[in-house]
Write an enzyme that holds these catalytic residues in place. Structure first.
Site, PDB file in Angstrom:
ATOM      1  CE1 TYR A  38      -3.844   2.263   0.343  1.00 60.69           C
ATOM      2  CE2 TYR A  38      -2.656   3.237   2.188  1.00 60.69           C
ATOM      3  CZ  TYR A  38      -3.691   3.278   1.273  1.00 60.69           C
ATOM      4  OH  TYR A  38      -4.573   4.331   1.291  1.00 60.69           O
ATOM      5  CE  LYS A  97      -3.778   4.824  -2.155  1.00 63.80           C
ATOM      6  NZ  LYS A  97      -4.780   5.149  -3.207  1.00 63.80           N
TER       7      LYS A  97
END
Length: 255
Positions: free
Chosen positions: A160, A164
């Site tokens: 994650y 991002k």
């Protein structure tokens, strides 16, 4: 500042709940023709019902942002129906139910799944929308990243944080590629907001002491809301942000 999106066509992904729902409803309230997309049919219908109740109806479409054909079909549908594509908000993403685990326990499939929805999805949607925006010589692409993309993820999920950060890199690169056509590409990086079932579970997992510590680490000493994120998105999509591109705006209460 009077921000309006009358006669503009806006596509919002991940609009079944949380940030995406709030963003889609905000654009509809400001006069846009909104296509609200998600893979969750029931959640999309709830978004549609809220818009209808507010007197600002929008169109909902089931779409998997990792499916290139589905993405192209939706973007082309919006362009045919309205004659244009003005704003794309790449909000679909998240952790897909994963939790923080040691790196040696992460499978390639786990890693790729999070990259697919957070990075590939933003790429595919931008790829489909860009030709329509180029034809208009105007457009706005807003990617929803995370504070995890600028630092570390509170979830501890390696993919994650990495995805991002990659999305922020895509934002900057596309800003330079598409700028000559009057297309801006920017990124909103939210801090922790209790906006959907996943963040609610995360909040509960911290316990009272962890919650207090999280809030105390915020300059404004309070959590934000999905509406705070929507405000930033609407600004980037507005005429007032016409000379702003390739930027990352942290909406996190101050860190």
């Amino acid at each position: 500042m009077n921000i309006t999106f009358e006669e503009q066509t806006v596509i919002v992904t991940g609009a079944g709940h949380g940030f995406g729902r709030t963003i889609a409803l905000a654009f509809a309230a400001d006069g846009a023709q909104v296509y609200a997309c998600d893979v969750q049919d029931v959640a999309l219908q709830e978004t549609a019902a809220l818009a209808e109740a507010a007197g600002t109806p929008l169109r909902v479409r089931r779409m998997d942002v990792t499916d290139p054909a589905a993405v192209q079909t939706l973007v082309d549908e919006a362009a045919r129906a309205t004659g244009r594509v003005d704003v794309l908000v790449n909000n679909a993403g998240g952790v897909l139910g994963q939790v923080g685990r040691p790196i040696e326990e992460i499978t390639p499939a786990d890693w790729r799944a999070i990259f697919a929805v957070n990075v590939d999805g933003a790429f595919l949607c931008a790829q489909a929308a860009a030709p329509h925006m180029k034809r208009q010589r105007r457009g706005r692409i807003i990617n929803i990243s995370s504070g995890a993309g600028l630092g570390i993820s509170l979830t501890g999920i390696q993919a994650y944080a990495s995805a991002k950060a990659a999305q922020i890199g895509l934002t900057r690169q596309l800003a330079h590629e598409l700028g000559e056509w009057g297309i801006t590409v920017n990124n909103v990086a939210p801090g922790f907001v209790r906006s959907n079932p996943t963040t609610e579970r995360q909040w509960e997992s911290y316990g009272e002491e962890g919650q207090r510590r999280l809030v105390n680490n915020i300059a404004l000493k309070r959590l934000g809301s999905a509406q705070d994120i929507a405000h930033a998105v609407l600004f980037f999509a507005s005429e007032q942000a016409g000379w702003i591109t390739g930027q990352v705006l942290s909406v996190d209460g101050g860190k």
